[in-house]
Design a protein around this motif. Structure first.
Motif, mmCIF file in Angstrom:
data_model
loop_
_atom_site.group_PDB
_atom_site.id
_atom_site.type_symbol
_atom_site.label_atom_id
_atom_site.label_comp_id
_atom_site.label_asym_id
_atom_site.label_seq_id
_atom_site.Cartn_x
_atom_site.Cartn_y
_atom_site.Cartn_z
ATOM 1 N N ILE A 126 54.989 44.733 43.804
ATOM 2 C CA ILE A 126 54.862 44.063 42.505
ATOM 3 C C ILE A 126 55.696 42.793 42.535
ATOM 4 O O ILE A 126 56.910 42.846 42.742
ATOM 5 C CB ILE A 126 55.326 44.977 41.352
ATOM 6 C CG1 ILE A 126 54.473 46.244 41.304
ATOM 7 C CG2 ILE A 126 55.244 44.239 40.025
ATOM 8 C CD1 ILE A 126 54.908 47.225 40.237
ATOM 9 N N ARG A 127 55.066 41.655 42.327
ATOM 10 C CA ARG A 127 55.753 40.372 42.367
ATOM 11 C C ARG A 127 56.245 39.928 40.991
ATOM 12 O O ARG A 127 57.063 39.020 40.884
ATOM 13 C CB ARG A 127 54.805 39.320 42.970
ATOM 14 C CG ARG A 127 55.443 37.945 43.146
ATOM 15 C CD ARG A 127 54.546 37.003 43.903
ATOM 16 N NE ARG A 127 54.508 37.323 45.331
ATOM 17 C CZ ARG A 127 53.466 37.884 45.942
ATOM 18 N NH1 ARG A 127 52.382 38.178 45.254
ATOM 19 N NH2 ARG A 127 53.495 38.146 47.228
ATOM 20 N N GLU A 128 55.770 40.541 39.928
ATOM 21 C CA GLU A 128 56.044 40.065 38.570
ATOM 22 C C GLU A 128 57.473 40.382 38.140
ATOM 23 O O GLU A 128 57.729 41.306 37.374
ATOM 24 C CB GLU A 128 55.045 40.689 37.596
ATOM 25 C CG GLU A 128 53.641 40.172 37.754
ATOM 26 C CD GLU A 128 52.979 40.621 39.055
ATOM 27 O OE1 GLU A 128 52.093 39.917 39.542
ATOM 28 O OE2 GLU A 128 53.344 41.674 39.581
ATOM 29 N N GLN A 129 58.424 39.597 38.625
ATOM 30 C CA GLN A 129 59.839 39.843 38.368
ATOM 31 C C GLN A 129 60.501 38.717 37.574
ATOM 32 O O GLN A 129 61.707 38.758 37.355
ATOM 33 C CB GLN A 129 60.580 40.017 39.703
ATOM 34 C CG GLN A 129 59.971 41.027 40.647
ATOM 35 C CD GLN A 129 59.979 42.451 40.110
ATOM 36 O OE1 GLN A 129 60.790 42.805 39.261
ATOM 37 N NE2 GLN A 129 59.059 43.273 40.595
ATOM 38 N N SER A 130 59.709 37.725 37.134
ATOM 39 C CA SER A 130 60.298 36.583 36.426
ATOM 40 C C SER A 130 59.254 35.888 35.577
ATOM 41 O O SER A 130 58.225 35.448 36.093
ATOM 42 C CB SER A 130 60.893 35.589 37.435
ATOM 43 O OG SER A 130 61.219 34.368 36.819
ATOM 44 N N ALA A 131 59.506 35.775 34.282
ATOM 45 C CA ALA A 131 58.603 35.023 33.412
ATOM 46 C C ALA A 131 58.653 33.541 33.748
ATOM 47 O O ALA A 131 57.651 32.834 33.659
ATOM 48 C CB ALA A 131 58.972 35.244 31.950
ATOM 49 N N THR A 132 59.820 33.058 34.156
ATOM 50 C CA THR A 132 59.956 31.658 34.551
ATOM 51 C C THR A 132 59.102 31.370 35.776
ATOM 52 O O THR A 132 58.335 30.408 35.817
ATOM 53 C CB THR A 132 61.429 31.324 34.853
ATOM 54 O OG1 THR A 132 62.269 31.929 33.865
ATOM 55 C CG2 THR A 132 61.646 29.826 34.883
ATOM 56 N N GLY A 133 59.224 32.212 36.786
ATOM 57 C CA GLY A 133 58.427 32.038 37.993
ATOM 58 C C GLY A 133 56.951 32.294 37.775
ATOM 59 O O GLY A 133 56.104 31.680 38.434
ATOM 60 N N GLN A 134 56.625 33.183 36.835
ATOM 61 C CA GLN A 134 55.222 33.503 36.560
ATOM 62 C C GLN A 134 54.425 32.257 36.213
ATOM 63 O O GLN A 134 53.268 32.100 36.616
ATOM 64 C CB GLN A 134 55.158 34.499 35.401
ATOM 65 C CG GLN A 134 53.775 35.072 35.136
ATOM 66 C CD GLN A 134 53.438 36.159 36.136
ATOM 67 O OE1 GLN A 134 54.183 37.098 36.317
ATOM 68 N NE2 GLN A 134 52.306 36.031 36.794
ATOM 69 N N GLY A 135 55.043 31.347 35.475
ATOM 70 C CA GLY A 135 54.334 30.160 35.023
ATOM 71 C C GLY A 135 53.940 29.211 36.123
ATOM 72 O O GLY A 135 53.103 28.325 35.911
#
Length: 438
Positions: free
Chosen positions: A31-40
């Protein structure tokens, strides 16, 4: 353990090792979803830090060094997958229909805390969910003998220490303490194979373990406007222990064990400032999934090897590029695109893992409410351009005992991901390094 129960111990143990390979968001079951900042920005540049977020600690522990005094972040991600497996009409079990939408909505939390001890040393703690997913097809469907409900969970705590070498180089290292849990169900037919009718009971398996690994990395600023980071997350070995349950007293429950080593990852991030307002982002990740080649499944009561499972995974690669635009002192906009080479292909794909190479399209923003608080939003759409083939022949590792036909199906999936975060800072200027006087 009796000879009667052993064939289904083999089948269920195989399910244990392949369920981790269910519908996932970072290749296989990572699972890569570890950052809302990076998600963008499709996580481009995260290993380089920057962007005033410490969530890059997940990819590179050296990012802890960018904390000024104390900084904390809480990231919340909602994952909304859609995945369907359409069984080919040539497969006899197609009469039972497909499994519907097997994807399950998931909510993930990630937390980061960092504190500057002095001018040279910073410490931090991150808590993440690096592996896991769940799928839940209709209980009675044409693939029920291969998969019913599946769940994989993990919790990873990483205490970290960072050191500022000089004004352009920092290093960091940390410990990984990881809990890993698996729970599976699939239709049970007993010995001899044969048809599986609606309402067939389920064999279920539960197993878990705590494993330990490490992280290490560095960040560098070789010239003004350029930030480079390289991070490493080690492999973690899990000695899974658990139980296999059968729906009939004729087959006694069994205790099982299996050693699974989850792969290491190398991440490279680049942030290049092109203008006063615009920063280019780029990222590269390599995951050593090819280490997951053969897994031996053993009986805890019999002591011998029940079966050896060939995974034949290939290494996974993730390429990302993006941009960050400072629209105003308070508002930062970002976007990104990524392409991911999955460790799963037409030769090793199963009903528990309709995975394939995929595209990421992302956008996001950060709003600096004050010097203390910043809020983030991120969104990604992940899609697999073509249908993915699933084929299970008699004698294949995923085949059930007595299987006399070739199972064929097509899988199609896409994913919507929405992330939000709050970042907060407390304390004044960083305390000075201790100086000893004569």
């Amino acid at each position: 353990m009796s000879r009667r129960s052993r064939p289904w111990l083999v089948t269920a143990a195989a399910a244990l090792m392949t369920t981790s390979s269910t519908l996932a968001f970072a290749g296989a079951f990572a699972i890569r979803e570890q950052s809302a900042t990076g998600q963008g920005a499709s996580f481009a540049g995260m290993a380089a830090g920057g962007g005033d977020t410490i969530s890059g600690m997940f990819w590179n522990p050296a990012v802890v060094n960018q904390v000024d005094a104390y900084q904390g972040e809480q990231h919340l991600t909602g994952i909304f997958p859609s995945a369907k497996v359409d069984i080919d009409a040539s497969t006899p079990t197609a009469v039972f229909g497909d499994g519907g939408d097997i994807g399950k909505t998931a909510v993930l939390l990630a937390g980061y805390n960092a504190y500057r001890v002095n001018e040279k040393v910073a410490i931090g703690l991150s808590v993440n969910t690096p592996f896991g997913l769940a799928t839940d097809p209709h209980s009675d469907w044409g693939g029920q003998i291969f998969a019913r409900s599946s769940r994989v969970r993990s919790i990873n705590a990483s205490p970290t220490v960072g050191y500022t070498v000089n004004d352009w180089l920092t290093v960091g290292a940390g410990l990984q303490i990881q809990y890993f849990d698996i729970r599976l169900r699939q239709a049970f037919i007993g010995l001899g194979g044969g048809a599986v009718l609606p309402g067939a009971g389920s064999a279920s398996l539960k197993a878990d373990d705590v494993g330990v690994g490490f992280t290490a990395g560095f960040t560098a600023k070789p010239v003004d406007g350029t930030e480079l980071g390289v991070g490493f997350r080690s492999a973690i070995k899990h000695n899974l222990r658990g139980d296999l349950y059968f729906p009939t007293p004729a087959f006694p429950d069994a205790k099982i064990k299996g050693n699974v080593t989850l792969p290491e990852t190398v991440s490279i991030g680049l942030r290049q400032k092109l203008t006063q307002q615009f920063t280019m982002l780029a990222g590269l990740e390599w995951t050593n999934w090819s280490r997951l080649d053969q897994v031996r499944v053993k009986s805890r009561t019999g002591g011998g090897t029940v079966t050896t499972l060939p995974f034949d995974y290939t290494d996974a690669w993730f390429f990302s590029v993006g941009g960050e635009y400072a629209y105003s002192p308070e508002l930062t906009l970002r976007s990104g695109v990524a392409y991911e080479l999955s460790p799963i292909n037409d030769k090793n794909r199963s009903n528990r893992l309709p995975d394939d190479d995929r595209w990421w399209l992302s956008a996001g923003a950060s709003y600096k409410y004050s010097d203390r608080f910043t809020f983030d939003l991120g969104y990604s759409y992940i899609f697999i351009p073509n249908k993915s083939k699933i084929e299970i022949k008699p004698g294949d590792p995923d085949a059930f005992p007595g299987q006399a036909f070739t199972y064929r199906a097509d899988a199609k999936s896409d994913i919507h991901i929405v992330s939000a975060a709050v970042r907060y800072k407390f304390g004044g200027s960083a305390p000075s390094a201790l100086v000893l006087k004569d």
